[in-house]
Design a protein around this motif. Structure first.
Motif, mmCIF file in Angstrom:
data_model
loop_
_atom_site.group_PDB
_atom_site.id
_atom_site.type_symbol
_atom_site.label_atom_id
_atom_site.label_comp_id
_atom_site.label_asym_id
_atom_site.label_seq_id
_atom_site.Cartn_x
_atom_site.Cartn_y
_atom_site.Cartn_z
ATOM 1 N N PRO A 44 0.803 -1.232 0.000
ATOM 2 C CA PRO A 44 0.000 0.000 0.000
ATOM 3 C C PRO A 44 0.830 1.273 0.000
ATOM 4 O O PRO A 44 0.286 2.362 -0.197
ATOM 5 N N GLU A 45 2.145 1.140 0.163
ATOM 6 C CA GLU A 45 2.970 2.331 0.344
ATOM 7 C C GLU A 45 3.409 2.981 -0.965
ATOM 8 O O GLU A 45 3.938 4.105 -0.947
ATOM 9 N N ILE A 46 3.223 2.323 -2.106
ATOM 10 C CA ILE A 46 3.654 2.937 -3.367
ATOM 11 C C ILE A 46 2.497 2.973 -4.366
ATOM 12 O O ILE A 46 1.590 2.144 -4.307
ATOM 13 N N PRO A 47 2.511 3.942 -5.291
ATOM 14 C CA PRO A 47 1.423 4.052 -6.271
ATOM 15 C C PRO A 47 1.381 2.857 -7.221
ATOM 16 O O PRO A 47 2.419 2.381 -7.699
ATOM 17 N N ILE A 48 0.172 2.416 -7.496
ATOM 18 C CA ILE A 48 -0.074 1.293 -8.398
ATOM 19 C C ILE A 48 -0.792 1.815 -9.635
ATOM 20 O O ILE A 48 -1.788 2.547 -9.529
ATOM 21 N N ILE A 49 -0.311 1.421 -10.804
ATOM 22 C CA ILE A 49 -0.990 1.705 -12.067
ATOM 23 C C ILE A 49 -1.589 0.396 -12.558
ATOM 24 O O ILE A 49 -0.861 -0.565 -12.819
ATOM 25 N N ALA A 50 -2.901 0.348 -12.632
ATOM 26 C CA ALA A 50 -3.600 -0.874 -13.020
ATOM 27 C C ALA A 50 -3.659 -0.983 -14.535
ATOM 28 O O ALA A 50 -3.943 -0.011 -15.231
ATOM 29 N N SER A 51 -3.394 -2.191 -15.054
ATOM 30 C CA SER A 51 -3.345 -2.389 -16.505
ATOM 31 C C SER A 51 -4.019 -3.695 -16.892
ATOM 32 O O SER A 51 -3.812 -4.728 -16.253
ATOM 33 N N GLY A 52 -4.826 -3.617 -17.958
ATOM 34 C CA GLY A 52 -5.503 -4.809 -18.449
ATOM 35 C C GLY A 52 -6.999 -4.708 -18.272
ATOM 36 O O GLY A 52 -7.515 -4.842 -17.164
ATOM 37 N N GLY A 53 -7.718 -4.410 -19.352
ATOM 38 C CA GLY A 53 -9.172 -4.345 -19.277
ATOM 39 C C GLY A 53 -9.733 -2.948 -19.160
ATOM 40 O O GLY A 53 -10.933 -2.792 -18.918
ATOM 41 N N PHE A 54 -8.908 -1.924 -19.366
ATOM 42 C CA PHE A 54 -9.382 -0.544 -19.234
ATOM 43 C C PHE A 54 -9.449 0.120 -20.605
ATOM 44 O O PHE A 54 -8.499 0.081 -21.378
ATOM 45 N N VAL A 55 -10.599 0.769 -20.870
ATOM 46 C CA VAL A 55 -10.805 1.356 -22.188
ATOM 47 C C VAL A 55 -11.443 2.735 -22.117
ATOM 48 O O VAL A 55 -11.374 3.501 -23.068
ATOM 49 N N ASP A 56 -12.059 3.077 -20.974
ATOM 50 C CA ASP A 56 -12.813 4.327 -20.882
ATOM 51 C C ASP A 56 -12.820 4.839 -19.445
ATOM 52 O O ASP A 56 -12.110 4.311 -18.579
ATOM 53 N N GLY A 57 -13.628 5.882 -19.212
ATOM 54 C CA GLY A 57 -13.660 6.484 -17.892
ATOM 55 C C GLY A 57 -14.256 5.601 -16.823
ATOM 56 O O GLY A 57 -13.886 5.700 -15.641
ATOM 57 N N ALA A 58 -15.189 4.742 -17.188
ATOM 58 C CA ALA A 58 -15.726 3.792 -16.212
ATOM 59 C C ALA A 58 -14.627 2.855 -15.734
ATOM 60 O O ALA A 58 -14.553 2.492 -14.555
ATOM 61 N N GLY A 59 -13.747 2.463 -16.658
ATOM 62 C CA GLY A 59 -12.612 1.629 -16.280
ATOM 63 C C GLY A 59 -11.664 2.358 -15.351
ATOM 64 O O GLY A 59 -11.138 1.776 -14.393
ATOM 65 N N LEU A 60 -11.413 3.652 -15.632
ATOM 66 C CA LEU A 60 -10.564 4.436 -14.744
ATOM 67 C C LEU A 60 -11.174 4.504 -13.350
ATOM 68 O O LEU A 60 -10.467 4.348 -12.337
ATOM 69 N N ALA A 61 -12.476 4.719 -13.277
ATOM 70 C CA ALA A 61 -13.146 4.747 -11.974
ATOM 71 C C ALA A 61 -12.989 3.412 -11.256
ATOM 72 O O ALA A 61 -12.762 3.368 -10.034
ATOM 73 N N ALA A 62 -13.095 2.324 -12.001
ATOM 74 C CA ALA A 62 -12.942 1.002 -11.402
ATOM 75 C C ALA A 62 -11.530 0.819 -10.864
ATOM 76 O O ALA A 62 -11.336 0.302 -9.760
ATOM 77 N N ALA A 63 -10.532 1.252 -11.640
ATOM 78 C CA ALA A 63 -9.138 1.114 -11.200
ATOM 79 C C ALA A 63 -8.887 1.884 -9.911
ATOM 80 O O ALA A 63 -8.278 1.375 -8.963
ATOM 81 N N LEU A 64 -9.375 3.125 -9.866
ATOM 82 C CA LEU A 64 -9.161 3.941 -8.666
ATOM 83 C C LEU A 64 -9.916 3.368 -7.472
ATOM 84 O O LEU A 64 -9.449 3.440 -6.338
#
Length: 318
Positions: free
Chosen positions: A167-187
């Protein structure tokens, strides 16, 4: 537009949108420049690039934008030592390293002021990379195009596991993201940004052959397949190549014969030559959600606008 997260603060970007480093698609300056200028993180894919071309591409980006950008460097690439020397000399703001351990590069790049992200596809590798001192992680789940984890654990599960583990470092999620709904899901999973690959593959600035882009637009969500287990597995659009390899895998053909067949086709055949029948048309499952080619800047803008729409419609606790 600004949407602040731990990743935007680390990378000095406006919005938590990272364009994936994709061989051939972003192995030239146009796509990274467009994404960085729009407020996201544009990524130059160094994997297939000759050293003189890599140098010129980085210099072109530096001349064209004052916004942060990244270079994606697969640590297994031919001429890795020369490539690393070049990057240390040119000092890109961000390095995204993959296919190896961070110990071989981290201290050198930190010494020249480069922020270092490391690509991982398992909780175990995430823990090791975090312990080594990387600044952030790109966590790739099973939906991703190119090289998803061999386990094919979904991004939904893998990202959540890594966020809980480090939890101490930023994570960039990759795989399955295409739009703003995906960005919301990642966050919502605890990631600090999302990486978009196939969406930017189908952009005006992407350097792949028009046939490749049209194949992505024509694909449905079930039209990708993973092939090459034990040989550097990839996710690609279904075609004659994937059918041939699948048949060999299903019949338990000797691995050396499979290796020969697997390496006879390349990503370059599809991305550069336009052979989408026999080439490796690498793409993620999100290909089935993409309906139009757009300028990269418009993609960044639409992702943020869609994020706002998606989050505004979420029910509130009463």
């Amino acid at each position: 537009m600004r949407l602040e997260t731990a990743a935007t603060r680390l990378l000095h970007i406006d919005v938590p949108v990272v364009q994936a480093g994709m061989s051939w698609a972003s192995s030239s300056p146009d796509l990274p420049i467009a994404v960085s200028e729009a407020g996201g993180l544009g990524v130059l894919a160094a994997g297939p690039m000759r050293i003189p071309d890599l140098r010129e591409a980085i210099l072109t980006i530096q001349r064209s934008t004052d916004r942060p950008f990244a270079v994606n460097l697969p640590l297994y690439r031919k001429g890795i030592d020369e490539a690393m020397e070049l990057l240390l000399d040119l000092r890109p703001p961000v390095l995204i390293a993959s296919q190896g351990g961070p110990q071989c590069y981290l201290t050198q790049f930190h010494d020249v002021g480069t922020t270092c992200l490391h690509v991982v596809a398992s909780e175990e590798h995430a823990l090791k990379a975090a312990e080594s001192g990387v600044d952030g992680l790109v966590v790739v789940g099973g939906e991703a195009g190119g090289h998803p984890p061999a386990s094919l654990v979904s991004t939904l599960v893998l990202v959540r596991a890594v966020v809980r583990a480090v939890p101490e470092i930023p994570i960039i999620a990759s795989g399955g993201f295409v739009d703003g709904a995906g960005l919301a899901a990642a966050l919502s999973l605890g990631a600090a940004a999302a990486q978009f690959g196939t969406r930017f593959l189908a952009s005006d600035e992407s350097a792949v052959h028009p046939n490749y882009k049209q194949a992505v637009l024509a694909a449905g969500i079930g039209d990708t397949r993973t092939v090459g287990r034990g040989l550097g597995m990839i996710r690609a659009l279904t075609n004659t190549f994937t059918d041939r390899i699948t048949k060999l895998e299903d019949s338990a053909t000797d691995i050396e014969q499979r290796r020969t067949e697997f390496h006879a086709s390349t990503l370059k055949h599809a991305a550069v030559d336009g052979d989408i029948v026999n080439g490796k048309v690498e793409a993620g499952q999100t290909a089935g959600l993409i309906t139009a080619l757009l300028p990269a800047a418009d993609i960044v803008t639409s992702i943020v606008q869609e994020y706002q729409d998606a989050t505004s419609q979420l029910p509130r606790v009463q």
